[in-house]
Design a protein around this motif. Structure first.
Motif, PDB file in Angstrom:
ATOM      1  N   THR A   1       6.755   2.101  -6.242  1.00  0.00           N
ATOM      2  CA  THR A   1       7.109   1.980  -7.660  1.00  0.00           C
ATOM      3  C   THR A   1       8.338   2.822  -8.008  1.00  0.00           C
ATOM      4  OG1 THR A   1       5.528   3.726  -8.226  1.00  0.00           O
ATOM      5  CG2 THR A   1       4.751   1.446  -8.393  1.00  0.00           C
TER       6      THR A   1
ATOM      7  N   THR B   1       0.802  -1.227   0.000  1.00  0.00           N
ATOM      8  CA  THR B   1       0.000   0.000   0.000  1.00  0.00           C
ATOM      9  C   THR B   1       0.832   1.272   0.000  1.00  0.00           C
ATOM     10  OG1 THR B   1      -0.151  -0.148   2.420  1.00  0.00           O
ATOM     11  CG2 THR B   1      -1.957  -1.106   1.152  1.00  0.00           C
ATOM     12  N   ASP B   2       2.139   1.159   0.068  1.00  0.00           N
ATOM     13  CA  ASP B   2       3.009   2.339   0.097  1.00  0.00           C
ATOM     14  C   ASP B   2       3.015   3.008  -1.276  1.00  0.00           C
ATOM     15  OD1 ASP B   2       5.351   4.117   0.097  1.00  0.00           O
ATOM     16  OD2 ASP B   2       5.859   3.121   1.983  1.00  0.00           O
ATOM     17  N   GLU B   3       2.740   4.301  -1.329  1.00  0.00           N
ATOM     18  CA  GLU B   3       2.651   5.026  -2.595  1.00  0.00           C
ATOM     19  C   GLU B   3       4.000   5.137  -3.303  1.00  0.00           C
ATOM     20  OE1 GLU B   3       0.893   8.792  -1.850  1.00  0.00           O
ATOM     21  OE2 GLU B   3      -1.099   7.981  -1.413  1.00  0.00           O
ATOM     22  N   ASN B   4       5.083   4.938  -2.571  1.00  0.00           N
ATOM     23  CA  ASN B   4       6.420   5.095  -3.153  1.00  0.00           C
ATOM     24  C   ASN B   4       7.018   3.786  -3.651  1.00  0.00           C
ATOM     25  OD1 ASN B   4       6.630   7.935  -2.600  1.00  0.00           O
ATOM     26  ND2 ASN B   4       6.931   7.408  -0.434  1.00  0.00           N
TER      27      ASN B   4
END
Length: 427
Positions: free
Chosen positions: A227, A222-225
């Motif tokens: 990618t 779920t971490d937005e970073n």
């Protein structure tokens, strides 16, 4: 007399001329691209020893459950190939004098007794390219560039998702996932886009992972970073696999940027390519319009297979990509891109009681390199011309008794409506 069951075996399909013409054009397009990239043709047997295909360097437990097995008269255990990868690795293992780097392509039937879905039957055709003897990520970059070129020529818009198995397995090790559960966890993470985070976590709970491992995996998902490569920098200090995987990804990205194809190639940290054979970079090709949600091409690096089949610990740098001809055909059909412009002949010859002369004219045209068909059904000229119009045949030759008498024949351009008279060039 009992009626014979002449239906197709479930999971197999006949392709009538119109469909098979499209499939043939797909094969030709892919083969032309493969040759353009310097790949050499190779053909491997459909029939193999079960032991070979069932080795740990093969497709893994999931595919082995779908393998067709049989015995011959000598009671040897045999199986139909389920892909073209392991038969190729066998060829490389049996021929150590192959000049490296070695680039091959093969187009052939494979068989899996698995679920039937859109674009996937139990007998289907794969189109593979493999490169042996290149350590650098230049091999992956070339195959990804080749895939984009091939689908551009097929007029299908695609994107490629890529990841690295070293990176993913190293991250899971840091999260405390036990070695015995690594591959199972990888397979579950590979389902993320299909089933969502909560379903993935639910399946991971069934593996009896520790609560802390589950918490860290959820945070990772779920971490937005996640990618961004920078997300893995601190992890690479703690784990050698993460370090190696990140280095390979950065190298690959440098090629993609330089080739100006980065926008079509997207890093996906959860892409796993469930097969245990893969050791490094993996990738899958998807339609951008999502007509078909499953991948229409895929591959990756599998450095251990050839050496493993030879019974040594030596690694042979090997990377490959596979295109599914059947799923590509389905995608083109759904997208409406497969409509033919007309029958693939240059001249349709209509004899009016002049069959021998018609055959002679067809022989002359074929010797010149043209595709010619003689009407053999004794159709009246009106019906024959109707057929020509329906099948969008450009040129029609009419040969009657007067034409034979005058040593000439008529060529009618069906698109322009023009008619010219030509002399028999061989009389």
């Amino acid at each position: 007399m009992k009626k014979m069951n002449y239906q197709n075996v479930k999971g197999t399909q006949d392709y009538l001329p119109e469909s098979e013409s499209i499939r043939r054009n797909i094969r030709r397009t892919l083969e032309d691209v493969f040759i353009q990239y310097g790949c050499q043709p190779l053909e491997t047997p459909i029939l193999n020893y079960t032991e070979l295909l069932a080795s740990k360097y093969g497709g893994g437990a999931e595919i082995l459950e779908e393998m067709y097995t049989l015995t011959d008269r000598g009671e040897r255990d045999l199986a139909l190939r389920y892909d073209l990868t392991i038969p190729f690795a066998k060829v490389a293992a049996m021929n150590p004098t192959l000049k490296m780097p070695f680039k091959r392509y093969e187009i052939g039937k494979v068989f899996r007794d698995g679920p039937i879905k859109t674009g996937r039957l139990r007998e289907f055709t794969q189109c593979d390219v493999d490169i042996v003897g290149v350590d650098s990520q230049i091999a992956e970059a070339e195959l990804m560039m080749m895939a984009l070129d091939a689908f551009d020529k097929l007029r299908l818009k695609v994107n490629i998702q890529y990841n690295n198995r070293k990176l993913l397995t190293g991250v899971l090790e840091l999260f405390g996932v036990e070695e015995a559960n690594i591959n199972k966890t990888v397979l579950i993470l590979d389902k993320l886009e299909k089933i969502g985070v909560n379903a993935v976590i639910g399946e991971l709970n069934e593996l009896w992972l520790s609560g802390e491992s589950i918490r860290l995996v959820r945070k990772f998902l779920t971490d937005e970073n996640n990618t961004n490569f920078s997300y893995f920098e601190s992890l690479s200090v703690q784990n050698e696999k993460v370090k190696q995987g990140l280095q390979e990804l950065k190298e690959l990205k440098s090629y993609l940027d330089y080739l100006d194809i980065s926008e079509q190639c997207v890093f996906n940290p959860f892409l796993a390519r469930g097969l245990e054979i893969y050791t490094g970079t993996v990738y899958e090709v998807f339609l951008t319009d999502q007509f078909i949600t499953s991948s229409i091409g895929s591959g990756g690096r599998y450095d251990n297979a050839i050496g493993g089949l030879m019974g040594t610990d030596e690694t042979f740098s090997t990377v490959g990509i596979s295109f599914g001809l059947d799923v590509i055909y389905t995608a083109m059909s759904v997208a409406g891109a497969s409509r033919k412009s007309g029958k693939e002949i240059d001249y349709y010859i209509i004899p009016l009681g002049t069959q021998k002369e018609a055959l002679l004219v067809s022989k002359f045209l074929r010797n010149k390199g043209y595709k010619a068909e003689v009407e053999m059904g004794n159709k009246k000229i009106s019906k024959a011309l109707e057929r020509a119009n329906k099948e969008k045949i450009r040129n029609v030759i009419i040969i009657g008794e007067n034409e034979v008498k005058n040593n000439q024949f008529k060529v009618k351009n069906m698109l322009l409506g023009e008619e010219i008279v030509e002399p028999f060039p061989f009389l």
